[in-house]
Motif scaffolding. Structure first.
Motif, PDB file in Angstrom:
ATOM      1  N   ILE A   1       0.893  -1.160   0.000  1.00 17.22           N
ATOM      2  CA  ILE A   1       0.000   0.000   0.000  1.00 17.22           C
ATOM      3  C   ILE A   1       0.924   1.200   0.000  1.00 17.22           C
ATOM      4  N   LEU A   2       0.754   2.089  -0.971  1.00 21.19           N
ATOM      5  CA  LEU A   2       1.575   3.288  -0.936  1.00 21.19           C
ATOM      6  C   LEU A   2       0.700   4.515  -1.091  1.00 21.19           C
ATOM      7  N   SER A   3       0.880   5.469  -0.207  1.00 21.17           N
ATOM      8  CA  SER A   3       0.268   6.774  -0.442  1.00 21.17           C
ATOM      9  C   SER A   3       1.187   7.842   0.133  1.00 21.17           C
ATOM     10  N   GLY A   4       0.764   9.061   0.083  1.00 18.92           N
ATOM     11  CA  GLY A   4       1.662  10.115   0.538  1.00 18.92           C
ATOM     12  C   GLY A   4       0.915  11.278   1.135  1.00 18.92           C
ATOM     13  N   ILE A   5       1.674  12.120   1.805  1.00 22.26           N
ATOM     14  CA  ILE A   5       1.081  13.323   2.392  1.00 22.26           C
ATOM     15  C   ILE A   5       2.005  14.501   2.159  1.00 22.26           C
ATOM     16  N   LYS A   6       1.389  15.633   1.866  1.00 24.45           N
ATOM     17  CA  LYS A   6       2.196  16.850   1.741  1.00 24.45           C
ATOM     18  C   LYS A   6       2.335  17.451   3.130  1.00 24.45           C
ATOM     19  N   PRO A   7       3.561  17.568   3.643  1.00 27.75           N
ATOM     20  CA  PRO A   7       3.712  18.089   5.012  1.00 27.75           C
ATOM     21  C   PRO A   7       3.694  19.614   5.010  1.00 27.75           C
TER      22      PRO A   7
ATOM     23  N   LEU B   1       9.249  17.415  -1.038  1.00 25.86           N
ATOM     24  CA  LEU B   1       9.653  18.075  -2.289  1.00 25.86           C
ATOM     25  C   LEU B   1       8.424  18.660  -2.998  1.00 25.86           C
ATOM     26  N   GLU B   2       7.332  17.919  -2.950  1.00 28.82           N
ATOM     27  CA  GLU B   2       6.105  18.436  -3.569  1.00 28.82           C
ATOM     28  C   GLU B   2       5.585  19.670  -2.826  1.00 28.82           C
ATOM     29  N   SER B   3       5.663  19.644  -1.482  1.00 29.58           N
ATOM     30  CA  SER B   3       5.238  20.821  -0.714  1.00 29.58           C
ATOM     31  C   SER B   3       6.051  22.042  -1.097  1.00 29.58           C
TER      32      SER B   3
ATOM     33  N   LEU C   1      11.003  10.540   3.706  1.00 25.35           N
ATOM     34  CA  LEU C   1      10.889  11.894   3.176  1.00 25.35           C
ATOM     35  C   LEU C   1      11.396  11.884   1.732  1.00 25.35           C
ATOM     36  N   GLN C   2      10.650  12.474   0.836  1.00 25.77           N
ATOM     37  CA  GLN C   2      11.092  12.515  -0.574  1.00 25.77           C
ATOM     38  C   GLN C   2      12.488  13.119  -0.708  1.00 25.77           C
ATOM     39  N   SER C   3      12.779  14.132   0.108  1.00 29.45           N
ATOM     40  CA  SER C   3      14.057  14.834  -0.040  1.00 29.45           C
ATOM     41  C   SER C   3      15.253  13.984   0.405  1.00 29.45           C
TER      42      SER C   3
ATOM     43  N   VAL D   1       8.519  12.778  -9.395  1.00 28.70           N
ATOM     44  CA  VAL D   1       8.931  12.275  -8.079  1.00 28.70           C
ATOM     45  C   VAL D   1       7.832  11.345  -7.546  1.00 28.70           C
ATOM     46  N   GLN D   2       6.589  11.731  -7.754  1.00 29.38           N
ATOM     47  CA  GLN D   2       5.477  10.892  -7.279  1.00 29.38           C
ATOM     48  C   GLN D   2       5.414   9.558  -8.043  1.00 29.38           C
ATOM     49  N   VAL D   3       5.805   9.582  -9.312  1.00 30.43           N
ATOM     50  CA  VAL D   3       5.925   8.311 -10.044  1.00 30.43           C
ATOM     51  C   VAL D   3       6.935   7.423  -9.306  1.00 30.43           C
ATOM     52  N   GLY D   4       8.024   8.036  -8.859  1.00 32.30           N
ATOM     53  CA  GLY D   4       9.031   7.293  -8.090  1.00 32.30           C
ATOM     54  C   GLY D   4       8.480   6.769  -6.777  1.00 32.30           C
ATOM     55  N   ASP D   5       7.655   7.593  -6.110  1.00 33.26           N
ATOM     56  CA  ASP D   5       7.020   7.124  -4.862  1.00 33.26           C
ATOM     57  C   ASP D   5       6.217   5.860  -5.143  1.00 33.26           C
ATOM     58  N   ILE D   6       5.411   5.938  -6.178  1.00 38.09           N
ATOM     59  CA  ILE D   6       4.437   4.861  -6.418  1.00 38.09           C
ATOM     60  C   ILE D   6       5.136   3.564  -6.848  1.00 38.09           C
ATOM     61  N   LEU D   7       6.293   3.707  -7.520  1.00 42.81           N
ATOM     62  CA  LEU D   7       7.010   2.486  -7.920  1.00 42.81           C
ATOM     63  C   LEU D   7       8.018   2.026  -6.865  1.00 42.81           C
TER      64      LEU D   7
ATOM     65  N   LEU E   1      -1.120  -0.975  -4.121  1.00 41.01           N
ATOM     66  CA  LEU E   1      -2.370  -0.217  -4.112  1.00 41.01           C
ATOM     67  C   LEU E   1      -2.110   1.218  -3.658  1.00 41.01           C
ATOM     68  N   VAL E   2      -2.649   2.160  -4.400  1.00 44.78           N
ATOM     69  CA  VAL E   2      -2.496   3.572  -4.047  1.00 44.78           C
ATOM     70  C   VAL E   2      -3.874   4.145  -3.707  1.00 44.78           C
ATOM     71  N   PRO E   3      -4.200   4.272  -2.409  1.00 47.37           N
ATOM     72  CA  PRO E   3      -5.503   4.856  -2.057  1.00 47.37           C
ATOM     73  C   PRO E   3      -5.413   6.377  -2.057  1.00 47.37           C
TER      74      PRO E   3
ATOM     75  N   PRO F   1      -4.592  11.904 -12.177  1.00 49.24           N
ATOM     76  CA  PRO F   1      -3.602  12.194 -13.231  1.00 49.24           C
ATOM     77  C   PRO F   1      -2.254  11.517 -12.959  1.00 49.24           C
ATOM     78  N   HIS F   2      -1.843  11.508 -11.695  1.00 47.70           N
ATOM     79  CA  HIS F   2      -0.565  10.868 -11.353  1.00 47.70           C
ATOM     80  C   HIS F   2      -0.624   9.366 -11.620  1.00 47.70           C
ATOM     81  N   LEU F   3      -1.788   8.793 -11.372  1.00 45.45           N
ATOM     82  CA  LEU F   3      -1.907   7.343 -11.592  1.00 45.45           C
ATOM     83  C   LEU F   3      -1.886   6.997 -13.063  1.00 45.45           C
TER      84      LEU F   3
HETATM   85  N1  TRP Z   1       0.386  14.380  -4.172  1.00 46.07           N
HETATM   86  C1  TRP Z   1      -0.208  13.926  -2.949  1.00 46.07           C
HETATM   87  C2  TRP Z   1      -1.054  15.042  -2.353  1.00 46.07           C
HETATM   88  O1  TRP Z   1      -1.094  16.124  -2.869  1.00 46.07           O
HETATM   89  C3  TRP Z   1       0.817  13.433  -1.965  1.00 46.07           C
HETATM   90  C4  TRP Z   1       1.632  12.284  -2.490  1.00 46.07           C
HETATM   91  C5  TRP Z   1       2.973  12.280  -2.695  1.00 46.07           C
HETATM   92  C6  TRP Z   1       1.168  11.004  -2.875  1.00 46.07           C
HETATM   93  N2  TRP Z   1       3.389  11.089  -3.170  1.00 46.07           N
HETATM   94  C7  TRP Z   1       2.325  10.268  -3.303  1.00 46.07           C
HETATM   95  C8  TRP Z   1      -0.088  10.405  -2.930  1.00 46.07           C
HETATM   96  C9  TRP Z   1       2.209   8.980  -3.785  1.00 46.07           C
HETATM   97  C10 TRP Z   1      -0.188   9.107  -3.408  1.00 46.07           C
HETATM   98  C11 TRP Z   1       0.959   8.408  -3.840  1.00 46.07           C
HETATM   99  O2  TRP Z   1      -1.717  14.856  -1.363  1.00 46.07           O
END
Ligand code: TRP
Ligand code: SF4
Length: 392
Positions: free
Chosen positions: A82-88, A120-122, A157-159, A197-203, A215-217, A224-226
Motif C-alpha cells: 500500500i503506498l500513499s503520501g502526504i504533503k507536510p 519536495l512536492e510541498s 521523506l522525498q528529499s 517524483v510521485q511516479v518514483g514514490d508509487i514504484l 495499491l495507491v488509495p 492524473p498521477h496514476l
Molecule cells: N500528491 C499527494 C497530495 O497532494 C501526496 C503524495 C505524494 C502522494 N506522493 C504520493 C499520494 C504517492 C499518493 C501516492 O496529497
C-alpha cells in the motif's frame, strides 16, 4: 476540475491535483467513464474485505483501477503493498485524515505500508521550506501512528530518498512536454518534476522490495498521477543480482492499482471543496477544540427549511456535512450510524442531532490528540531512520 483549454487533448476536462476545485457528486460517474476508472460496485468484494475496511463497506471508496489484482493477492496470500503520501504543509485536517485512515484500513487487509512524506512536492507547490516541512512531518506521522499505522511501515521523506529523486531523470526520458501538458495543463516546471517524483514514490515498493501488486488509495484529484505512472511502469524493472553467479535477473513490475474516495466538501458549503482560503470550510485536528466546535455548530446540514417540513419529509443525510463527518471519520459503529440515518429520515430535528453528533466528534478528536502526544518520539525515530534505497 476545470474545462480543458487545450483542445488537442481527447478529454473535455482535467483533474487538477494541486487545486481547490470540488468534484461534485454527479461528476464522479462522468469522470470514471471519461478516464476509464472502474466502479467498485461492479467488483466482487469478499465479505472479509468489507468487514475490515469501512471505506469499502460504506462506499466512500467508489472507484478503482485494478483493485481486483489486490484482492487476488489477498486470496492467494501473496505479498502486496500500500503506498500513499502526504504533503507536510500543515497539520492533519479532514482531507489528509481520509487517506491516512484508509491506509490503516487496508493495512488490516494484509498489505505492507509505504508512506511518502512529500516535502519536495510541498516545496514545489507551496514553497514550504524543507526544515518547516520536517516539523509538520513529525506531527503528521504522530497522527497516522495514532490511527494505527504499523511502526514497521516504510515511511520516508522525498528529499532524503534516492528512488523518487532519480525518477525525475529516469522517467523524464520517456515523457515529453506535450504529454505533461495533456495530463496536467501548463504548469510550473517544479510541479512537473513533483509529478515525476510521485511516479518514483508509487514504484518505490516494487523497485526496492521486488515486484508485487501495489495499491495507491487516493482522492480522485490524484488520478492524473496514476495515469502517468501506469503508462510509465513498463519502462522499469526490478533488478536482482545473484551474489554467486553475478548474473542479473530482471523482472517486470505490476502496474500500480488505485482506489478513489469521494472528497469531502466544505463544512460551510457542500458545493465547494474544503480550502484554506475559507477557514470555516475545514478544521485541523490540532485546532483549539472550542474553535472546532464553533465550526461544527455552523456546519451545513441536510435539514429542511423549517421544523414542520423536517418532521414531515425527514432530513437529507446525503447532503449533510455532520452526517458525512460521522460516516467517513467519527462513527466507527455501523449500527449507530445506520440508526442516525434512519432517525434523520424520520424527521429528527437538526438541533438535537447536531448536539449529539458534535459530542461524538469532539470525544473522538480529544481522545486522538491525547494518544498522539505519546506517539511523537516514535514519529521522530521513524523519520530519522536511514533511507534504504540509494540508487537503481
Ligand atoms: N500528491 C499527494 C497530495 O497532494 C501526496 C503524495 C505524494 C502522494 N506522493 C504520493 C499520494 C504517492 C499518493 C501516492 O496529497
Ligand atoms: Fe444532518 Fe442530523 Fe439534520 Fe439529518 S438530522 S440533516 S443527519 S444534522
Amino acid at each position: 476540475m476545470s474545462e480543458n483549454p487545450d483542445n488537442n487533448s481527447k478529454t473535455s476536462f482535467q483533474l487538477n491535483p494541486w487545486g481547490d476545485d470540488l468534484v461534485a457528486d454527479e461528476d464522479y460517474i462522468r469522470l470514471c467513464e471519461e478516464f476509464g476508472i472502474n466502479m467498485v460496485q461492479e467488483l466482487e468484494i469478499p465479505y472479509s474485505a468489507f468487514e475490515k475496511n469501512r471505506f469499502l463497506r460504506r462506499k466512500i471508496i467508489y472507484g478503482h483501477r485494478d483493485l481486483g489484482m489486490i484482492l487476488k493477492a489477498i486470496r492467494e496470500e501473496k505479498p502486496w503493498a500500500i503506498l500513499s503520501g502526504i504533503k507536510p504543509s500543515g497539520q492533519f485536517h479532514l482531507g489528509t485524515l481520509t487517506t491516512a485512515s484508509e491506509m490503516v484500513e487496508f493495512q488490516k487487509m494484509g498489505g505492507k505500508i509505504y508512506y511518502a512524506v512529500a516535502d519536495l512536492e510541498s516545496y514545489a507547490d507551496n514553497g514550504t521550506p524543507l526544515d518547516i516541512a520536517y516539523k509538520y512531518a513529525v506531527d503528521n506521522i504522530a497522527d497516522i501512528l495514532t490511527l494505527g499505522l504499523d511502526p514497521k511501515s516504510y515511511v520516508y521523506l522525498q528529499s532524503r530518498e534516492q528512488i523518487p529523486q532519480d525518477m525525475v531523470f529516469m522517467a523524464g526520458r520517456h515523457v515529453t512536454n506535450n504529454m505533461m501538458k495533456a495530463i496536467y495543463g501548463d504548469r510550473d516546471f517544479a510541479l512537473y518534476m513533483a509529478a515525476l517524483v510521485q511516479v518514483g514514490d508509487i514504484l518505490l515498493p516494487q523497485l526496492m522490495d521486488g515486484p508485487m501488486p501495489t495499491l495507491v488509495p487516493v482522492g480522485i484529484d490524484q488520478d492524473p498521477h496514476l495515469r502517468l505512472v501506469r503508462d510509465l511502469t513498463r519502462h522499469f524493472k526490478y533488478i536482482k543480482k545473484n551474489r554467486k553467479t553475478k548474473k542479473e535477473i530482471s523482472s517486470p513490475l505490476f502496474k500500480p492499482a488505485a482506489t478513489y474516495h469521494k472528497l469531502l466538501p466544505g463544512l460551510d458549503d457542500v458545493t465547494k471543496k474544503m480550502s484554506k482560503s475559507r477557514p470555516n470550510s475545514y478544521f485541523n485536528l490540532g485546532d483549539d477544540p472550542i474553535e472546532i466546535e464553533k465550526k461544527l455548530k455552523r456546519a451545513f446540514t441536510g435539514g429542511r427549511g423549517n421544523k414542520e417540513e423536517q418532521k414531515k419529509l425527514g432530513g437529507v443525510p446525503e447532503k449533510c456535512m455532520i452526517y458525512k463527518l460521522l460516516q467517513i471519520h467519527f462513527q466507527p459503529d455501523d449500527n449507530k450510524l445506520q440508526d442516525r440515518y434512519l432517525r434523520c429520515k424520520d424527521g429528527m430535528l437538526c438541533g438535537t442531532c447536531k448536539k449529539e453528533s458534535i459530542q461524538i466528534i469532539m470525544d473522538f478528536i480529544n481522545e486522538h490528540n491525547e494518544k498522539k502526544q505519546e506517539m511523537v518520539p516514535l514519529a521522530k525515530e521513524i523519520l530519522s531512520r536511514d533511507p534504504k534505497t540509494f540508487s537503481f
